[in-house]
Design a protein around this motif. Structure first.
Motif, PDB file in Angstrom:
ATOM      1  N   LYS A  95       6.813  -3.611   6.331  1.00 57.61           N
ATOM      2  CA  LYS A  95       8.182  -2.894   6.328  1.00 57.61           C
ATOM      3  C   LYS A  95       6.778  -1.585   5.780  1.00 57.61           C
ATOM      4  N   VAL A  96       7.873  -0.420   5.880  1.00 61.55           N
ATOM      5  CA  VAL A  96       7.859   0.987   5.663  1.00 61.55           C
ATOM      6  C   VAL A  96       8.883   1.389   4.602  1.00 61.55           C
ATOM      7  N   TRP A  97       8.746   2.044   4.048  1.00 58.90           N
ATOM      8  CA  TRP A  97       9.470   2.543   3.138  1.00 58.90           C
ATOM      9  C   TRP A  97      10.118   3.728   2.279  1.00 58.90           C
ATOM     10  N   ASN A  98      11.315   4.407   2.252  1.00 57.86           N
ATOM     11  CA  ASN A  98      10.756   5.980   2.009  1.00 57.86           C
ATOM     12  C   ASN A  98      10.899   6.071   0.055  1.00 57.86           C
ATOM     13  N   MET A  99       9.560   6.216  -0.060  1.00 59.45           N
ATOM     14  CA  MET A  99       9.197   6.618  -1.464  1.00 59.45           C
ATOM     15  C   MET A  99       9.985   6.967  -1.967  1.00 59.45           C
ATOM     16  N   ALA A 100      10.807   7.369  -1.648  1.00 58.26           N
ATOM     17  CA  ALA A 100      12.432   8.807  -2.248  1.00 58.26           C
ATOM     18  C   ALA A 100      13.522   8.470  -3.140  1.00 58.26           C
ATOM     19  N   ASN A 101      13.093   7.189  -1.645  1.00 55.03           N
ATOM     20  CA  ASN A 101      14.457   6.918  -2.108  1.00 55.03           C
ATOM     21  C   ASN A 101      14.664   4.998  -2.076  1.00 55.03           C
ATOM     22  N   MET A 102      13.604   4.613  -1.817  1.00 52.46           N
ATOM     23  CA  MET A 102      13.740   3.668  -1.079  1.00 52.46           C
ATOM     24  C   MET A 102      13.846   2.909   0.160  1.00 52.46           C
ATOM     25  N   MET A 103      14.395   3.455   0.791  1.00 52.78           N
ATOM     26  CA  MET A 103      15.096   3.306   2.156  1.00 52.78           C
ATOM     27  C   MET A 103      14.463   2.568   2.778  1.00 52.78           C
ATOM     28  N   LEU A 104      14.994   1.368   4.131  1.00 51.86           N
ATOM     29  CA  LEU A 104      13.764   0.810   4.940  1.00 51.86           C
ATOM     30  C   LEU A 104      13.573   2.513   6.215  1.00 51.86           C
ATOM     31  N   LEU A 105      11.706   3.050   5.971  1.00 46.70           N
ATOM     32  CA  LEU A 105      12.385   3.518   7.937  1.00 46.70           C
ATOM     33  C   LEU A 105      11.711   3.049   8.725  1.00 46.70           C
ATOM     34  N   ALA A 106      11.151   1.561   8.750  1.00 53.03           N
ATOM     35  CA  ALA A 106      10.631   0.424   9.658  1.00 53.03           C
ATOM     36  C   ALA A 106      10.427  -0.188   9.540  1.00 53.03           C
ATOM     37  N   THR A 107      10.447  -1.848  11.020  1.00 53.39           N
ATOM     38  CA  THR A 107      10.035  -2.379  10.453  1.00 53.39           C
ATOM     39  C   THR A 107       9.594  -3.117  11.692  1.00 53.39           C
ATOM     40  N   PHE A 108       7.739  -3.904  11.714  1.00 49.41           N
ATOM     41  CA  PHE A 108       7.041  -3.910  12.850  1.00 49.41           C
ATOM     42  C   PHE A 108       7.148  -5.590  12.676  1.00 49.41           C
ATOM     43  N   GLN A 109       7.231  -5.935  14.002  1.00 49.79           N
ATOM     44  CA  GLN A 109       7.613  -7.087  14.395  1.00 49.79           C
ATOM     45  C   GLN A 109       5.263  -7.615  14.562  1.00 49.79           C
ATOM     46  N   ALA A 130       0.440  -1.357  -0.159  1.00 49.80           N
ATOM     47  CA  ALA A 130      -0.065  -0.245  -0.238  1.00 49.80           C
ATOM     48  C   ALA A 130       0.622   1.631  -0.098  1.00 49.80           C
ATOM     49  N   ILE A 131       0.227   2.138  -0.710  1.00 48.90           N
ATOM     50  CA  ILE A 131       0.939   3.433  -0.823  1.00 48.90           C
ATOM     51  C   ILE A 131       0.556   4.530   0.432  1.00 48.90           C
ATOM     52  N   HIS A 132       1.362   5.534   0.806  1.00 55.05           N
ATOM     53  CA  HIS A 132       0.256   6.538   1.595  1.00 55.05           C
ATOM     54  C   HIS A 132       0.884   7.853   0.847  1.00 55.05           C
ATOM     55  N   ASN A 133       0.571   8.425  -0.261  1.00 52.49           N
ATOM     56  CA  ASN A 133       0.147  10.103  -0.513  1.00 52.49           C
ATOM     57  C   ASN A 133       1.670  10.199  -1.000  1.00 52.49           C
ATOM     58  N   GLY A 134       2.224   8.646  -1.868  1.00 51.85           N
ATOM     59  CA  GLY A 134       3.542   9.407  -2.384  1.00 51.85           C
ATOM     60  C   GLY A 134       4.532   9.390  -1.877  1.00 51.85           C
ATOM     61  N   THR A 135       4.533   8.997  -0.307  1.00 48.97           N
ATOM     62  CA  THR A 135       5.532   9.153   0.071  1.00 48.97           C
ATOM     63  C   THR A 135       6.445   8.219   0.605  1.00 48.97           C
ATOM     64  N   HIS A 136       5.504   7.197   1.450  1.00 48.16           N
ATOM     65  CA  HIS A 136       5.308   6.103   2.219  1.00 48.16           C
ATOM     66  C   HIS A 136       4.589   4.898   1.195  1.00 48.16           C
ATOM     67  N   LEU A 137       5.369   3.909   1.343  1.00 45.08           N
ATOM     68  CA  LEU A 137       5.289   2.258   1.165  1.00 45.08           C
ATOM     69  C   LEU A 137       5.272   1.359   1.625  1.00 45.08           C
ATOM     70  N   VAL A 138       4.097   0.298   2.122  1.00 44.62           N
ATOM     71  CA  VAL A 138       4.076  -0.343   3.281  1.00 44.62           C
ATOM     72  C   VAL A 138       3.956  -1.338   2.474  1.00 44.62           C
ATOM     73  N   SER A 139       4.664  -2.323   3.370  1.00 38.21           N
ATOM     74  CA  SER A 139       4.257  -3.985   3.135  1.00 38.21           C
ATOM     75  C   SER A 139       4.365  -5.007   3.842  1.00 38.21           C
ATOM     76  N   GLY A 140       3.582  -5.971   3.432  1.00 38.95           N
ATOM     77  CA  GLY A 140       3.830  -7.340   4.428  1.00 38.95           C
ATOM     78  C   GLY A 140       3.729  -8.655   4.049  1.00 38.95           C
ATOM     79  N   SER A 141       4.546  -8.846   5.109  1.00 42.96           N
ATOM     80  CA  SER A 141       5.088 -10.394   4.221  1.00 42.96           C
ATOM     81  C   SER A 141       4.212 -11.415   5.419  1.00 42.96           C
ATOM     82  N   ARG A 142       5.104 -12.817   4.450  1.00 43.70           N
ATOM     83  CA  ARG A 142       4.750 -14.340   5.304  1.00 43.70           C
ATOM     84  C   ARG A 142       6.065 -13.894   6.323  1.00 43.70           C
TER      85      ARG A 142
END
Length: 321
Positions: free
Chosen positions: A190-204, A173-185
């Protein structure tokens, strides 16, 4: 048998005391007998697109069905291009993008309903899509997240290996063109910075993540232990958990303006969460588990679908006297 459309008398499908105090949510119509499980949904104007297990994408012209008697057989178009299940659909005014178990992503022209491009790169099933402007993100069973340009239909970035997920990427899912959120097995969001695709946070998440949604305040993860977990996007900390489903939460859809989260699960229920009041409305009607839900802001209609080969339409409206 060909598909049929059925309309429900106003008042049926009203399920929860919390709904009755306001406008009840009613199952206004159902497209039945689609011939296959529905794995993905998208809505654009009067058109509803259903991605099927077999690989076809059906195009339903809802404006043509308004005066059809219940039980009649609506006409539809069919987009053929995938050779396996269509797991995700995203849409703009001009294009529909589909992702499939056949490892490909197809871009369709909405004016002609013809294929514009096929994008290859994933090594296994493509399970998730998210789009903002001309940027498309895809995730799949190869554990990678790939970023594509819809201007050139070419890959521009790949997240994989030690920088990415350690399990299938099931949801984006993308928020406002600024954050990408990914969910996994791998039991993380994980939350990513859309500007450079750097990882911002990992939620357990403590359980497999099947669906994600993101708004201005929070990130939501639908999990295999029947919970919807919520994290704060500003503090990047766990906030709370939404309890109520009795099956894997396979679908989430957030309507940010109204503060409403819609969820669909293997318990065959759609839940409508009022994020401001905390109230939850449950919608019954599906006979097998749900895989996808989408809300159309123009018609104020919620669409849900899954393994029972039906698309149900839900609206909040006053019962007729």
């Amino acid at each position: 048998a060909p598909p049929t459309v059925s309309t429900t008398p106003a008042g049926a499908g009203v399920l929860d005391e919390s709904a009755r105090r306001k406008l009840p949510i009613i199952n206004t119509a159902t497209l039945e007998g689609l011939g296959d499980a529905v794995y993905a949904l998208a809505v654009q104007g009067h058109k509803v697109f259903s991605g099927l297990y077999g690989g076809d994408i059906q195009v339903w012209h809802m404006d043509r069905y308004v005066n059809l008697p219940s039980g009649s057989k609506p006409g539809f178009d069919c987009l053929k291009g995938h050779t396996a299940a269509v797991c995700a659909l995203v849409i703009t005014e001009r294009v529909l993008v589909s992702a499939s178990d056949d490892k490909t992503i197809i871009v369709w022209d909405l004016n002609t309903l013809r294929k514009r491009a096929t994008m290859k790169g994933h090594k296994q099933r493509v399970r998730a899509l998210a789009m903002h402007g001309s940027v498309l993100c895809s995730g799949g069973n190869d554990k990678s997240i790939r970023v594509w340009s819809l201007d050139t239909f070419t890959p521009v970035h790949t997240i994989e290996g030690k920088h990415g997920h350690d399990g299938w990427v099931r949801a984006l899912a993308i928020h406002n063109g600024t954050h990408l959120v990914s969910g996994s097995r791998d039991k993380t969001v994980k939350v990513w910075n859309m500007a450079n695709m750097m990882l911002l946070a990992t939620f357990q998440a403590a359980a497999d993540v099947y669906s994600v949604a993101v708004g201005t305040e929070n990130v939501y993860g639908g999990c295999s232990d029947f919970k919807v977990r919520v994290w704060n996007l500003h503090t990047m900390q766990k906030s709370h958990v939404l309890l109520g489903h009795e099956g894997v939460v396979r679908a989430l859809c957030l309507h940010n303006e109204s503060g409403t989260l819609y969820s669909g699960a293997e318990d065959r229920k759609v839940k409508v969460w009022n994020l401001k009041s905390g109230e939850c409305t449950t919608l019954f009607g599906h006979t097998k588990f749900l895989r996808c839900i989408v809300y159309d802001d123009i018609s104020k209609t919620l669409y849900s679908a899954g393994d029972d080969a039906k698309i149900k339409m839900w609206e909040a409206r006053a019962p007729k006297k």
